[in-house]
Write an enzyme that holds these catalytic residues in place. Structure first.
Site, PDB file in Angstrom:
ATOM      1  N   ASP A 294      31.130  41.597  45.811  1.00 24.05           N
ATOM      2  CA  ASP A 294      31.926  42.532  45.027  1.00 24.05           C
ATOM      3  C   ASP A 294      31.120  43.837  44.957  1.00 24.05           C
ATOM      4  O   ASP A 294      29.935  43.873  45.293  1.00 24.05           O
ATOM      5  CB  ASP A 294      32.275  41.980  43.638  1.00 24.05           C
TER       6      ASP A 294
HETATM    7  C1  BGC Z   1      36.492  44.606  41.797  1.00 19.86           C
HETATM    8  C2  BGC Z   1      37.120  43.959  43.007  1.00 19.86           C
HETATM    9  C3  BGC Z   1      37.602  45.018  43.950  1.00 19.86           C
HETATM   10  C4  BGC Z   1      36.451  45.927  44.315  1.00 19.86           C
HETATM   11  C5  BGC Z   1      36.811  47.008  45.322  1.00 19.86           C
HETATM   12  C6  BGC Z   1      35.483  45.666  42.174  1.00 19.86           C
HETATM   13  O1  BGC Z   1      35.044  46.378  41.070  1.00 19.86           O
HETATM   14  O2  BGC Z   1      35.908  43.606  41.007  1.00 19.86           O
HETATM   15  O3  BGC Z   1      38.159  43.113  42.624  1.00 19.86           O
HETATM   16  O4  BGC Z   1      38.169  44.426  45.093  1.00 19.86           O
HETATM   17  O5  BGC Z   1      35.988  46.549  43.140  1.00 19.86           O
HETATM   18  O6  BGC Z   1      37.645  47.944  44.796  1.00 19.86           O
END
Ligand code: BGC
Length: 748
Positions: A294
C-alpha cells in the site's frame, strides 16, 4: 486446504523463456526499477510537498481537475533509463501513450509501463459505492459495473485498478466499510469473485479489460476501535474462517494482483508478513501474480517499530514476498546496496521481477503496449449504455428500511412535496468516496430526480435546512414553513462523501451536525416525513427509525442517484436491496454482526445474560434486512437430503409467495448453524441465497444448493474440517426471520 488449481493467471511457457531472457539482460537498477511505482510528482505547487497536495485532494480542498492541471514531473528520465515498472495516477489516452512511447522506444530494454489507479466504483460513469452495490445481492450486475469501469479506465490508458477491496468489516466506525461488501464472508467472497471477473473478464489481455487487485491483504477491516490504520489482533481461526475467504475467492477467480494492508496482524505488519504473503497467498492459494505494497507502507514498517530503518524494512518486505513498492521509492533507494554487499540474494529479486513481468506478459502489454487512443476514450466515457447500467445498479442498491402504513410509493400527482435537507440538491456528495475520475457535473441530484418524476402541477418546495456538519446555513424556519402545507416531506440527510473511505473513521454513528434536529422540527409539523439517507456506512439512528414514516437507504449511488431515488419513491421500481452490514442501535454496540459466536449466556429476560443495562442488544436493522412494496410469505421448507456426507452437495427448497399487490423481487437467504462443534461456532452463517422475481399471488419453489464442504471451519490445529453432527437450516427474508429445518452431516 489444498492448492487452487483453476487459476487463470497461468504460466505460459513461451513467456517464461522471454521473461528469463529479459531478467538475464537487466542490471540491478533496472530490476529494482521494475518493482517500483511512482506517482507523477508536482513541481513546487503552492510551495507544498507532494504528500501535502495529495492530502488536500483527499480532503476535497482541491478538485481532481485542479490537481490534474498542476505542473508535474512524469519521471520521464527514469522511464527512459528503464528505472520504473509502473506509474500510478496517470490518466488520459494521450498522456499514457506518450509516456509509454518513452518506455517502449527509448529505454534500453523497451519494457512497457503498467498504469494503475483506484477505479473503485466506476471510472467516469460513477456507480454506487461498493457497499451499496453489494446490497443488490446481484452478482451479474456487480460484474457488469466492474466491466464498464474496466472499459472506461482502459480507454483512458489504464491497465490496472486497485480494486476490489474485499475486506470484511464488522465495524461501521471504520470509514472504509464503504469500499467493500460489508460484514459477511460468504456474500463477500461471491462479490469479490464477481468484481474480479468484471474487471479482468475471461481474458485480461483483451484491450477493454484491466488487471484487478484484491486488497488490503489482510484483515484491515478488523482495525481495533474502527480507527483506520490501527492494529489488528485476531485468532488464526477467525482470520481464516471470516476475513480471508474473499481473498481466496479473488485468487480463485484469477485476480492478477494483491495489495498488502497497512495494519499489523498479530504483531507483524502485513507489508512484511511472510505468513500472509508467501505461506497463505502463494502456497495455500496458489497465487501466481504479484503483490503491491500500500502507498508508502514499506517505509511505515519502520514507524511500526518492526524495522530499524527503511533499509531493513525493504529487505523484510522483499523476503516476505512483496514485489512492488507503491509510490515512495523505498525499494529504489534502499535495496541496491543490500544486493551489492550480498545481504540479500539476487535470486529473490529475480523471482520478484519474474512475477511482475509475467503479469505484464499475461496482460498482453508486451505485445500491445498501446491499448487505447483518444477516439476510443471519447467514445467510451459516459457512453449511454453505461449510464443505463448506472441507473439500474443505483435503484437495485437502495434498501427500504421503513415504510409505515405503506406511505411509499408516493403518487406522482400530489399537490405539494417539500424536499428538505443538505443533501437534496447536492451533486458532489452523491459520488461517494474514491470517485477521483468522476465529475460532479454528471450527477443527477435527488431534487432534480423528484422534480422530473412528478406531474407538472405538483409543486416542489425546496430548502436546505442546514448543512451536513456545523451550524452554518441553518434555516429550520424556512424549511418548516415550506413543509407545513405540503402533502409529504422528503428529507435528504446523511454524510458527506469524505466522511467515509480512507482515513474517515467516525467516533459516532449518528446523523452529523444538526440534521436530526432538523428532522425533529419537520416531524413537529405533523406531515409525514420520508427520510432519504445518503451515507457511506451503517448509521445508528434510533430516533429516526422510531419517528419518521419511511426510510429509504440510498447510500451514495453515483451519477444516477437522483433518478434511482425517484424511481423508488414513486414506485417505478419496487425496492429489493438487503443490508450487507448490520445497523447498530447505538455506537456502543459496535462491533455488532449477525454471525457472532454463541455465548454461554445469550441475552434473555434475566440480568446475568449477554446484554446492556442501558439499551437494547439487538441491532436497529439486521444483516440481510430490506423491505419491498409487496410482501412475501415463506413456507414448505424441504431439505432434500437430510443426511449427507462431508463432501456432498445438497439442495434445500422453500416455497415463496408474493402475498402483496405488486410484482417484486426477494433475496431468499439460507442460513446454517452448526449446533455442536469442537470450537464455538457462529449462531448462524449465510451459506446461499437466490434473488427471485414474483408476480402478485405467484408462488415459486426456490431451490438453493448447499455445498457441505462450505460448512467447515478451522479447528484447534488449524485444519479445515467439516465435523459430523446436526445443523440447523433456516431460510428467510433476512438474518433474523425465517423457517427452519435440520440437516445431519454423517461421519463418512
Ligand atoms: C489506499 C489504497 C489505495 C492506494 C493508492 C492508499 O492510501 O489505502 O487503498 O489503493 O492508496 O491510491
Amino acid at each position: 486446504m489444498g492448492k487452487v488449481s483453476n487459476l487463470k493467471t497461468i504460466i505460459n511457457k513461451d513467456y517464461e523463456k522471454k521473461i528469463n531472457d529479459l531478467v538475464g539482460k537487466m542490471t540491478l537498477e533496472e530490476k529494482i526499477g521494475q518493482l517500483t511505482q511512482f506517482l507523477p510528482s508536482i513541481f513546487g505547487a503552492f510551495g507544498m510537498t507532494k504528500d501535502e497536495i495529495i492530502a488536500k485532494l483527499v480532503e476535497g480542498e482541491i478538485s481532481y481537475e485542479e490537481f490534474q492541471a498542476m505542473e508535474r514531473n512524469y519521471h520521464k528520465d527514469e522511464i527512459k533509463e528503464g528505472l520504473l515498472g509502473s506509474m500510478g495516477g496517470v490518466t488520459g489516452a494521450e498522456l499514457s501513450n506518450e509516456l509509454q512511447k518513452i518506455a517502449v522506444e527509448e529505454s534500453r530494454l523497451g519494457i512497457p509501463l503498467l498504469f494503475g489507479l483506484d477505479v473503485v466504483h466506476g471510472y467516469r460513469t460513477i456507480f454506487p459505492i461498493p457497499l451499496a452495490e453489494a446490497c443488490s445481492w446481484d452478482m451479474e450486475l456487480i460484474e457488469k459495473t466492474a466491466e464498464i469501469a474496466a472499459k472506461e479506465a482502459s480507454a483512458s490508458g489504464l491497465h490496472w485498478t486497485y480494486a476490489p477491496m474485499v475486506d470484511i468489516t464488522r465495524d461501521p466506525r471504520w470509514g472504509r466499510i464503504a469500499e467493500g461488501a460489508g460484514e459477511d464472508t460468504y456474500l463477500g467472497s461471491m462479490i469479490a469473485a464477481a468484481r474480479v471477473r468484471g474487471f479482468q473478464g475471461e481474458d485480461v489481455s483483451q484491450p477493454e479489460r484491466i488487471l484487478a487487485c484484491a486488497k488490503h491483504f489482510a484483515a484491515y477491516g478488523g482495525a481495533v476501535g474502527g480507527r483506520d490504520y490501527n492494529t489488528v489482533d485476531m485468532s488464526l481461526q477467525t482470520l481464516h474462517d471470516v476475513f480471508l475467504p474473499p481473498f481466496e475467492a479473488a485468487a480463485k477467480a484469477g485476480v492478477g494482483t494483491f495489495m498488502s494492508a497497512f495494519n499489523d496482524l498479530n504483531g507483524v505488519p502485513c507489508t512484511v508478513n511472510k505468513y500472509l504473503l508467501t505461506d497463505v497467498l502463494r502456497e495455500q492459494y496458489g497465487f501466481t501474480g504479484f503483490v503491491v505494497s500500500d502507498a508508502n507502507s514499506i517505509a511505515e514498517v519502520e514507524v511500526h517499530g518492526y524495522a530499524e530503518n527503511r533499509r531493513e524494512a525493504s529487505k523484510k518486505a522483499l523476503l516476505a514476498g512483496l514485489e512492488m513498492d507503491m509510490s515512495q521509492g523505498t525499494y529504489k533507494e534502499d535495496l541496491p546496496e543490500q544486493f551489492k554487499n550480498s545481504t540479500i540474494s539476487v535470486e529473490v529479486l529475480d523471482e520478484a521481477v519474474r512475477r511482475f513481468l509475467r503479469v505484464k506478459f499475461n496482460l498482453g502489454l508486451i505485445d500491445n503496449p498501446y491499448r487505447t487512443n483518444k477516439v476510443i476514450e471519447e467514445q467510451s466515457l459516459l457512453a449511454p449504455e453505461h449510464i443505463d447500467i448506472a441507473r439500474e445498479m443505483a435503484k437495485r442498491s437502495i434498501v427500504l428500511l421503513k415504510n409505515e402504513n405503506n406511505i411509499l410509493p408516493l403518487k406522482k400527482n400530489l399537490k405539494k412535496i417539500a424536499v428538505i435537507g443538505p443533501l437534496a440538491d447536492n451533486k458532489k456528495e452523491l459520488l461517494g468516496t474514491w470517485a477521483i475520475t468522476g465529475n460532479e457535473e454528471d450527477v443527477v441530484t435527488i431534487l432534480s430526480g423528484i422534480t422530473a418524476a412528478v406531474e407538472n402541477h405538483t409543486e416542489i418546495a425546496y430548502s436546505k435546512g442546514c448543512e451536513v456538519i456545523g451550524e452554518e446555513g441553518m434555516d429550520f424556519n424556512l424549511a418548516v414553513e415550506m413543509a407545513s402545507d405540503s402533502d409529504v416531506i422528503i428529507a435528504v440527510v446523511g454524510e458527506n462523501a469524505d466522511m467515509s473511505g480512507e482515513a474517515s473513521s467516525r467516533i459516532d454513528l449518528n446523523l452529523p451536525g444538526r440534521q436530526e434536529e432538523l428532522l425533529k422540527a419537520l416531524h413537529q409539523t405533523g406531515k409525514p416525513v420520508i427520510v432519504v439517507l445518503i451515507n457511506g456506512r451503517p448509521l445508528a439512528i434510533p430516533w429516526v427509525a422510531d419517528n419518521v414514516s419511511a426510510i429509504v437507504e440510498a447510500w451514495q449511488l453515483g451519477i444516477q442517484t437522483g433518478i434511482a431515488v425517484a424511481d423508488v419513491l414513486f414506485g417505478d421500481y419496487n425496492p429489493s436491496g438487503k443490508l450487507v452490514a448490520t445497523f447498530p442501535y447505538s455506537v456502543g454496540q459496535v462491533p455488532i454482526y449477525y454471525n457472532h459466536p454463541r455465548t454461554g449466556r445469550p441475552a434473555g429476560k434475566i440480568k446475568f445474560t449477554s446484554k446492556y443495562i442501558d439499551g437494547p442488544h439487538q441491532p436497529l436493522y439486521p444483516f440481510g434486512f430490506g423491505l419491498s412494496y409487496t410482501t412475501f410469505n415463506y413456507d414448505n421448507l424441504v431439505v432434500h437430503s437430510p443426511e449427507v456426507t462431508k463432501d456432498s452437495l445438497t439442495t434445500i427448497s422453500v416455497d415463496v409467495t408474493n402475498t402483496g399487490k405488486r410484482d417484486g423481487e426477494e433475496v431468499v437467504q439460507l442460513y446454517i448453524s452448526d449446533l455442536v462443534a469442537s470450537r464455538v461456532r457462529p449462531v448462524k452463517e449465510l451459506k446461499g441465497f437466490k434473488k427471485v422475481n414474483l408476480q402478485p399471488g405467484e408462488r415459486q419453489t426456490v431451490t438453493i444448493d448447499l455445498d457441505i464442504h462450505s460448512l467447515g471451519f478451522y479447528n484447534e490445529s488449524m485444519e479445515y474440517v467439516v465435523e459430523p453432527g446436526l445443523f440447523k437450516v433456516c431460510i428467510g427474508p433476512n438474518s433474523q426471520e425465517g423457517i427452519e429445518g435440520e440437516l445431519r452431516v454423517l461421519e463418512k
